[in-house]
Design a protein around this motif. Structure first.
Motif, PDB file in Angstrom:
ATOM      1  N   VAL A  20      -0.251  11.530 -37.095  1.00 20.68           N
ATOM      2  CA  VAL A  20      -0.136  10.066 -37.138  1.00 20.68           C
ATOM      3  C   VAL A  20       0.144   9.466 -35.765  1.00 20.68           C
ATOM      4  O   VAL A  20       0.414   8.269 -35.655  1.00 20.68           O
ATOM      5  CB  VAL A  20       0.965   9.635 -38.140  1.00 20.68           C
ATOM      6  N   HIS A  21       0.093  10.293 -34.727  1.00 20.78           N
ATOM      7  CA  HIS A  21       0.384   9.777 -33.384  1.00 20.78           C
ATOM      8  C   HIS A  21      -0.681   8.752 -33.002  1.00 20.78           C
ATOM      9  O   HIS A  21      -1.873   9.004 -33.115  1.00 20.78           O
ATOM     10  CB  HIS A  21       0.400  10.921 -32.368  1.00 20.78           C
ATOM     11  N   PRO A  22      -0.267   7.565 -32.549  1.00 20.00           N
ATOM     12  CA  PRO A  22      -1.246   6.507 -32.256  1.00 20.00           C
ATOM     13  C   PRO A  22      -2.166   6.854 -31.102  1.00 20.00           C
ATOM     14  O   PRO A  22      -1.782   7.560 -30.157  1.00 20.00           O
ATOM     15  CB  PRO A  22      -0.365   5.302 -31.917  1.00 20.00           C
ATOM     16  N   GLN A  23      -3.378   6.335 -31.207  1.00 20.67           N
ATOM     17  CA  GLN A  23      -4.383   6.558 -30.164  1.00 20.67           C
ATOM     18  C   GLN A  23      -4.350   5.468 -29.097  1.00 20.67           C
ATOM     19  O   GLN A  23      -4.866   5.655 -28.002  1.00 20.67           O
ATOM     20  CB  GLN A  23      -5.780   6.620 -30.800  1.00 20.67           C
ATOM     21  N   GLU A  24      -3.758   4.329 -29.418  1.00 19.54           N
ATOM     22  CA  GLU A  24      -3.687   3.240 -28.448  1.00 19.54           C
ATOM     23  C   GLU A  24      -2.822   3.650 -27.258  1.00 19.54           C
ATOM     24  O   GLU A  24      -1.880   4.430 -27.404  1.00 19.54           O
ATOM     25  CB  GLU A  24      -3.089   1.985 -29.089  1.00 19.54           C
ATOM     26  N   PRO A  25      -3.104   3.148 -26.057  1.00 17.81           N
ATOM     27  CA  PRO A  25      -2.288   3.473 -24.879  1.00 17.81           C
ATOM     28  C   PRO A  25      -0.825   3.092 -25.106  1.00 17.81           C
ATOM     29  O   PRO A  25      -0.522   2.007 -25.604  1.00 17.81           O
ATOM     30  CB  PRO A  25      -2.914   2.635 -23.769  1.00 17.81           C
ATOM     31  N   HIS A  26       0.068   3.992 -24.738  1.00 22.60           N
ATOM     32  CA  HIS A  26       1.504   3.724 -24.926  1.00 22.60           C
ATOM     33  C   HIS A  26       2.316   4.718 -24.125  1.00 22.60           C
ATOM     34  O   HIS A  26       1.829   5.783 -23.740  1.00 22.60           O
ATOM     35  CB  HIS A  26       1.884   3.850 -26.406  1.00 22.60           C
ATOM     36  N   HIS A  27       3.562   4.370 -23.890  1.00 15.96           N
ATOM     37  CA  HIS A  27       4.546   5.291 -23.333  1.00 15.96           C
ATOM     38  C   HIS A  27       5.285   5.926 -24.510  1.00 15.96           C
ATOM     39  O   HIS A  27       5.716   5.223 -25.429  1.00 15.96           O
ATOM     40  CB  HIS A  27       5.522   4.546 -22.420  1.00 15.96           C
ATOM     41  N   TYR A  28       5.432   7.234 -24.458  1.00 20.97           N
ATOM     42  CA  TYR A  28       5.976   7.985 -25.587  1.00 20.97           C
ATOM     43  C   TYR A  28       7.380   8.491 -25.250  1.00 20.97           C
ATOM     44  O   TYR A  28       7.550   9.254 -24.303  1.00 20.97           O
ATOM     45  CB  TYR A  28       5.040   9.151 -25.882  1.00 20.97           C
ATOM     46  N   LEU A  29       8.357   8.027 -26.001  1.00 16.09           N
ATOM     47  CA  LEU A  29       9.723   8.526 -25.821  1.00 16.09           C
ATOM     48  C   LEU A  29       9.859   9.833 -26.595  1.00 16.09           C
ATOM     49  O   LEU A  29      10.016   9.841 -27.810  1.00 16.09           O
ATOM     50  CB  LEU A  29      10.741   7.500 -26.316  1.00 16.09           C
ATOM     51  N   TRP A  30       9.796  10.913 -25.881  1.00 13.31           N
ATOM     52  CA  TRP A  30       9.834  12.238 -26.519  1.00 13.31           C
ATOM     53  C   TRP A  30      11.237  12.569 -26.991  1.00 13.31           C
ATOM     54  O   TRP A  30      11.423  13.090 -28.090  1.00 13.31           O
ATOM     55  CB  TRP A  30       9.328  13.288 -25.526  1.00 13.31           C
ATOM     56  N   LEU A  31      12.231  12.296 -26.163  1.00 15.63           N
ATOM     57  CA  LEU A  31      13.615  12.618 -26.494  1.00 15.63           C
ATOM     58  C   LEU A  31      14.567  11.650 -25.811  1.00 15.63           C
ATOM     59  O   LEU A  31      14.365  11.285 -24.648  1.00 15.63           O
ATOM     60  CB  LEU A  31      13.974  14.047 -26.038  1.00 15.63           C
ATOM     61  N   LEU A  32      15.603  11.253 -26.541  1.00 18.46           N
ATOM     62  CA  LEU A  32      16.705  10.484 -25.966  1.00 18.46           C
ATOM     63  C   LEU A  32      17.981  11.018 -26.595  1.00 18.46           C
ATOM     64  O   LEU A  32      18.118  11.018 -27.819  1.00 18.46           O
ATOM     65  CB  LEU A  32      16.544   8.992 -26.269  1.00 18.46           C
ATOM     66  N   GLY A  33      18.894  11.512 -25.763  1.00 18.40           N
ATOM     67  CA  GLY A  33      20.125  12.087 -26.291  1.00 18.40           C
ATOM     68  C   GLY A  33      21.318  11.786 -25.408  1.00 18.40           C
ATOM     69  O   GLY A  33      21.188  11.613 -24.192  1.00 18.40           O
ATOM     70  N   VAL A  34      22.483  11.726 -26.049  1.00 19.07           N
ATOM     71  CA  VAL A  34      23.743  11.444 -25.358  1.00 19.07           C
ATOM     72  C   VAL A  34      24.758  12.509 -25.749  1.00 19.07           C
ATOM     73  O   VAL A  34      24.839  12.913 -26.923  1.00 19.07           O
ATOM     74  CB  VAL A  34      24.288  10.053 -25.753  1.00 19.07           C
ATOM     75  N   SER A  35      25.535  12.968 -24.780  1.00 16.52           N
ATOM     76  CA  SER A  35      26.593  13.945 -25.066  1.00 16.52           C
ATOM     77  C   SER A  35      27.496  13.412 -26.181  1.00 16.52           C
ATOM     78  O   SER A  35      27.859  12.237 -26.173  1.00 16.52           O
ATOM     79  CB  SER A  35      27.441  14.199 -23.818  1.00 16.52           C
ATOM     80  N   PRO A  36      27.874  14.262 -27.127  1.00 20.45           N
ATOM     81  CA  PRO A  36      28.699  13.793 -28.245  1.00 20.45           C
ATOM     82  C   PRO A  36      29.968  13.073 -27.808  1.00 20.45           C
ATOM     83  O   PRO A  36      30.373  12.093 -28.428  1.00 20.45           O
ATOM     84  CB  PRO A  36      29.016  15.082 -29.010  1.00 20.45           C
ATOM     85  N   ASP A  37      30.589  13.524 -26.722  1.00 14.97           N
ATOM     86  CA  ASP A  37      31.836  12.888 -26.297  1.00 14.97           C
ATOM     87  C   ASP A  37      31.623  11.553 -25.602  1.00 14.97           C
ATOM     88  O   ASP A  37      32.583  10.852 -25.280  1.00 14.97           O
ATOM     89  CB  ASP A  37      32.636  13.831 -25.391  1.00 14.97           C
ATOM     90  N   GLN A  38      30.354  11.178 -25.365  1.00 13.63           N
ATOM     91  CA  GLN A  38      30.051   9.901 -24.715  1.00 13.63           C
ATOM     92  C   GLN A  38      29.271   8.954 -25.628  1.00 13.63           C
ATOM     93  O   GLN A  38      28.912   7.854 -25.210  1.00 13.63           O
ATOM     94  CB  GLN A  38      29.241  10.147 -23.439  1.00 13.63           C
ATOM     95  N   GLN A  39      29.019   9.376 -26.848  1.00  9.08           N
ATOM     96  CA  GLN A  39      28.257   8.520 -27.755  1.00  9.08           C
ATOM     97  C   GLN A  39      29.066   7.275 -28.111  1.00  9.08           C
ATOM     98  O   GLN A  39      30.277   7.343 -28.294  1.00  9.08           O
ATOM     99  CB  GLN A  39      27.862   9.309 -29.001  1.00  9.08           C
ATOM    100  N   GLY A  40      28.382   6.160 -28.185  1.00 11.59           N
ATOM    101  CA  GLY A  40      29.043   4.892 -28.452  1.00 11.59           C
ATOM    102  C   GLY A  40      29.435   4.134 -27.203  1.00 11.59           C
ATOM    103  O   GLY A  40      29.927   3.008 -27.295  1.00 11.59           O
ATOM    104  N   ALA A  41      29.218   4.738 -26.026  1.00 14.86           N
ATOM    105  CA  ALA A  41      29.593   4.084 -24.771  1.00 14.86           C
ATOM    106  C   ALA A  41      28.457   3.274 -24.157  1.00 14.86           C
ATOM    107  O   ALA A  41      28.606   2.707 -23.072  1.00 14.86           O
ATOM    108  CB  ALA A  41      30.082   5.126 -23.764  1.00 14.86           C
ATOM    109  N   GLY A  42      27.298   3.236 -24.807  1.00 10.12           N
ATOM    110  CA  GLY A  42      26.180   2.445 -24.313  1.00 10.12           C
ATOM    111  C   GLY A  42      25.275   3.152 -23.322  1.00 10.12           C
ATOM    112  O   GLY A  42      24.380   2.525 -22.751  1.00 10.12           O
ATOM    113  N   LEU A  43      25.473   4.458 -23.120  1.00  6.09           N
ATOM    114  CA  LEU A  43      24.665   5.167 -22.128  1.00  6.09           C
ATOM    115  C   LEU A  43      23.211   5.292 -22.571  1.00  6.09           C
ATOM    116  O   LEU A  43      22.287   5.043 -21.793  1.00  6.09           O
ATOM    117  CB  LEU A  43      25.257   6.551 -21.864  1.00  6.09           C
ATOM    118  N   GLY A  44      23.017   5.684 -23.823  1.00  9.39           N
ATOM    119  CA  GLY A  44      21.654   5.793 -24.325  1.00  9.39           C
ATOM    120  C   GLY A  44      20.969   4.441 -24.361  1.00  9.39           C
ATOM    121  O   GLY A  44      19.791   4.307 -23.996  1.00  9.39           O
ATOM    122  N   THR A  45      21.699   3.413 -24.774  1.00 11.93           N
ATOM    123  CA  THR A  45      21.166   2.064 -24.801  1.00 11.93           C
ATOM    124  C   THR A  45      20.765   1.613 -23.399  1.00 11.93           C
ATOM    125  O   THR A  45      19.729   0.968 -23.210  1.00 11.93           O
ATOM    126  CB  THR A  45      22.211   1.098 -25.383  1.00 11.93           C
ATOM    127  N   GLY A  46      21.582   1.961 -22.417  1.00 13.08           N
ATOM    128  CA  GLY A  46      21.271   1.578 -21.047  1.00 13.08           C
ATOM    129  C   GLY A  46      19.996   2.222 -20.545  1.00 13.08           C
ATOM    130  O   GLY A  46      19.155   1.563 -19.915  1.00 13.08           O
TER     131      GLY A  46
END
Length: 206
Positions: free
Chosen positions: A120-146
């Motif tokens: 189901v991966h789209p054929q239209e041109p796009h940037h693909y976010l393969w992975l986004l992760g934050v250390s468990p002890d830093q989750q909720g601090a806005g790092l991933g959002t940033g």
């Protein structure tokens, strides 16, 4: 309705030398992820094997020059530019080899869910976010959002779209707040669901 995003966290491009630290961060971030838990249900094997798996993935994606880490590498985002395969054929083989230590059946389950995602991966041109992760002890601090906001701001300026698969309801809600919309649900055999999500670029006023 305009969505207010957190200011981007200071970020730097991931280099080859940083791959081991990035891999450790992502392994910790995804240790309890529903999809990785389904692929590798044995906690001990998953914990032991994920750093090696993420090292192969991070090394392959680093060469695209679109992978970012926050200060002290507490968060990492691995992007793939348009019309680009995430991994070469050789890197794909290495990733398969790194999947085997995750336990019996891990390679088969990984192959099944990967095939469902590719279908189901789209054929239209796009940037693909393969992975986004934050250390468990830093989750909720806005790092991933940033990290996410920083890249999406660039895509908005360039008028380019983005795509990803959310692996949990919590992640799906995060991406929805950043303008991604669910385009479908991906499931293979008895796997947990993933949500295919697409984001059109926004105007400068949101």
């Amino acid at each position: 309705m305009t969505t207010t995003l957190h200011p981007p966290a200071p970020a730097v491009l991931i280099t080859h030398d940083a791959v081991p630290v990035v891999a450790a961060t992502l392994a910790a971030a995804f240790d309890n992820d529903p999809i990785f838990t389904w692929v590798a249900p044995d906690p001990a094997l998953r914990r032991a094997g994920l750093p090696g798996w993420f090292a192969v993935a991070a090394a392959g994606l680093e060469r695209h020059g679109r992978s970012w880490q926050s200060a002290a590498c507490s968060a990492a985002a691995l992007w793939v530019p348009p019309s680009t395969e995430p991994l070469s054929e050789a890197e794909g083989v290495l990733l398969g080899e790194a999947t085997a230590p995750l336990g019996a059946g891990a390679m088969e389950r990984s192959g099944v869910i990967s095939a469902a995602m590719e279908a189901v991966h789209p054929q239209e041109p796009h940037h693909y976010l393969w992975l986004l992760g934050v250390s468990p002890d830093q989750q909720g601090a806005g790092l991933g959002t940033g990290l996410l906001a920083q890249y999406l701001t660039q895509l908005d300026s360039a008028g380019e779209a983005a795509y990803l698969e959310a692996t949990s309801p919590q992640n799906r809600r995060l991406y929805e707040r950043h303008g991604f919309e669910v385009t479908g649900v991906i499931q293979a055999e008895n796997s947990p669901p993933l949500w295919a999500m697409w984001r059109e670029p926004r105007g400068i006023d949101g």
